[in-house]
Design an enzyme around this catalytic site. Structure first.
Site, PDB file in Angstrom:
ATOM      1  N   LYS A  75       0.804  -1.221   0.000  1.00  0.00           N
ATOM      2  CA  LYS A  75       0.000   0.000   0.000  1.00  0.00           C
ATOM      3  C   LYS A  75       0.841   1.278   0.000  1.00  0.00           C
ATOM      4  O   LYS A  75       0.442   2.278  -0.605  1.00  0.00           O
ATOM      5  CB  LYS A  75      -0.950   0.005   1.196  1.00  0.00           C
ATOM      6  CG  LYS A  75      -2.061  -1.027   1.104  1.00  0.00           C
ATOM      7  CD  LYS A  75      -3.004  -0.916   2.285  1.00  0.00           C
ATOM      8  CE  LYS A  75      -4.097  -1.971   2.219  1.00  0.00           C
ATOM      9  NZ  LYS A  75      -5.058  -1.844   3.329  1.00  0.00           N
ATOM     10  N   GLY A 248     -14.484  -7.363  10.089  1.00  0.00           N
ATOM     11  CA  GLY A 248     -13.755  -6.819   8.965  1.00  0.00           C
ATOM     12  C   GLY A 248     -14.449  -7.009   7.628  1.00  0.00           C
ATOM     13  O   GLY A 248     -14.298  -6.193   6.721  1.00  0.00           O
TER      14      GLY A 248
END
Length: 266
Positions: A75, A248
């Site tokens: 990321k 999640g």
């Protein structure tokens, strides 16, 4: 799932190392079917850190490639190889989705935070005016902190094993949200409205707890952004204590919709 593949196929991806555990392709392809998008398919891209820049450069020439989700550990590393990044991604220093523009250039943004906030709102939980405890100071944690701040939370306490990273996030939040109360916390939080794990503690076969539930009581909402396992040790312990929980997968489901629209320029 497509029964046959031909030259009209539009390719989406999820980029990570490893990728065997990711659930995004199943969820994204289901979303593609719900939206009745013909000849569109998401596939996993397993790419090492060493080959990342070369791979991203190649995507610029891949004519039927439209975009890719970016997951751990890429990321932050992808940022250096992109042609354009959004203001959100610049503020956070990471991105989790890339799209190919018509001229072949690559643009990235960060939707982790908005996906998380959207999942809370969809489940009926308000964030405006709430006190937040956040474990983590990496890309996902930073995105969540910025998104929560933009939705008007009352304050946030950040805990990270490396305190310098927590302090770095605190300063970044203060720079953009001058009135926001930001504190550095410990792994044993005092009562808050919402407590969030945005670390990798508890992922896979890990039995690590990101923080202690010792001082937390109802109605504190315990959230975990980990997808696998779905019911982490943190969430199991929270449920045993009678605390409300937020999984999640709910965050990922909201992100899937946002990411699909982003990658396909919708």
């Amino acid at each position: 799932m497509l029964e046959q593949v031909d030259g009209r196929l539009v390719v989406l991806g999820i980029l990570g190392d490893p990728v065997h555990q990711v659930k995004a392709p199943l969820m994204m392809n289901a979303e593609i079917r719900r939206n009745q998008l013909a000849e569109t398919l998401m596939i996993p891209f397993h790419v090492s850190r060493e080959g990342l820049n070369e791979f991203l450069t190649g995507l610029k020439s891949w004519q039927n490639f439209r975009g890719t989700i970016v997951t751990m550990p890429h990321k932050q590393a992808v940022m250096a190889s992109l042609d354009q990044v959004s203001e959100q991604a610049k503020a956070i220093g990471a991105c989790n989705v890339i799209r190919r523009e018509t001229d072949g250039s690559l643009t990235g943004t960060m939707l982790d935070g908005e996906g998380f906030v959207s999942s809370l709102l969809a489940a009926g939980y308000k964030v405006t005016g709430k006190s937040i405890y956040l474990a983590g100071a990496g890309g996902a944690a930073s995105a969540i902190a910025h998104a929560l701040a933009s939705h008007g939370i009352a304050g946030i306490t950040i805990y990270n094993r490396t305190q310098a990273k927590a302090e770095e996030l605190r300063q970044a939040l203060h720079k953009q949200y001058h009135e926001l109360q930001v504190y550095i916390g410990t792994d044993t939080p005092e009562p808050h409205d919402i407590a969030i794990n945005a670390t990798s503690a508890g992922m896979g076969n890990s039995e690590l707890l990101p923080f202690s539930l010792e001082k937390l009581t109802q109605p504190t909402l315990i959230c975990d952004i980990i997808i696998y396992p779905e019911r982490t040790l943190l969430l199991q312990q929270a449920e045993k204590q009678g605390l409300p929980t937020h999984y999640g997968r709910a965050m990922l489901q909201q992100q899937i919709s946002l990411m699909l629209k982003y990658m396909l320029h919708q």
